[in-house]
Design a protein around this motif. Structure first.
Motif, PDB file in Angstrom:
ATOM      1  N   GLU A  63       0.923  -1.001  -0.033  1.00 41.82           N
ATOM      2  CA  GLU A  63       0.081  -0.096   0.008  1.00 41.82           C
ATOM      3  C   GLU A  63       0.848   1.253   0.027  1.00 41.82           C
ATOM      4  N   THR A  64       1.963   1.443   0.833  1.00 34.82           N
ATOM      5  CA  THR A  64       2.930   2.500   0.594  1.00 34.82           C
ATOM      6  C   THR A  64       3.448   2.481  -0.447  1.00 34.82           C
ATOM      7  N   ASN A 113       2.317   1.728  -3.418  1.00 29.90           N
ATOM      8  CA  ASN A 113       1.366   2.160  -4.428  1.00 29.90           C
ATOM      9  C   ASN A 113       1.217   3.527  -4.063  1.00 29.90           C
ATOM     10  N   ARG A 114       0.815   4.011  -2.966  1.00 31.24           N
ATOM     11  CA  ARG A 114       0.687   5.428  -2.489  1.00 31.24           C
ATOM     12  C   ARG A 114       1.762   6.291  -3.103  1.00 31.24           C
ATOM     13  N   LYS A 130       1.654   6.477  -6.648  1.00 28.69           N
ATOM     14  CA  LYS A 130       0.380   7.256  -7.345  1.00 28.69           C
ATOM     15  C   LYS A 130       0.795   8.986  -6.974  1.00 28.69           C
ATOM     16  N   MET A 131       1.425   9.075  -5.987  1.00 31.45           N
ATOM     17  CA  MET A 131       2.104  10.528  -5.748  1.00 31.45           C
ATOM     18  C   MET A 131       3.029  10.957  -6.477  1.00 31.45           C
TER      19      MET A 131
END
Length: 126
Positions: A30-31, A33-34, A37-38
């Motif tokens: 998740e980190t 992916n986040r 995305k950023m």
């Protein structure tokens, strides 16, 4: 009995560790992916800014080219008008319709030289 309890406890402990490891792995994913995305968002915004700057630069260059063309056209128009006036003046002078001796001496050089007319009036007849 006792062995079964120990084995069950060990099984539960392994299961709990596996679940904990799975949660940590999910958190890392998740980190990642986040962060991705950023980074995508930042890259997109940067590309938008670059495109906007390119558009602005192109617009300025087009305006500059247009202004230059307008100036060139105006310069050509002025040259054509100047040539027509000079031609008309020379024609009138040859036909005797204008007497250059009637022009005030102090204004002759300024006005006439601006149109390319000779201002050597030393040998003129009055």
């Amino acid at each position: 009995g006792k062995v079964d309890k120990v084995q069950t406890k060990q099984k539960q402990e392994r299961k709990r560790k596996a679940e904990l490891a799975a949660l940590k792995r999910e958190d890392r994913e998740e980190t990642v992916n986040r962060i991705a995305k950023m980074n995508d968002y930042r890259r997109e915004k940067l590309m938008e800014r670059i495109e906007a700057d390119n558009d602005k630069t192109a617009k300025i260059q087009n305006e500059k080219a247009s202004l230059l063309q307008t100036r060139q056209n105006l310069r050509k128009k002025v040259e054509r008008q100047k040539a027509k006036v000079l031609q008309a003046f020379e024609k009138m002078k040859k036909e005797g319709k204008i007497d250059v001796t009637k022009f005030p001496i102090d204004q002759q050089p300024k006005k006439l030289q601006a149109f390319g007319v000779s201002t050597d009036f030393a040998n003129r007849s009055t």
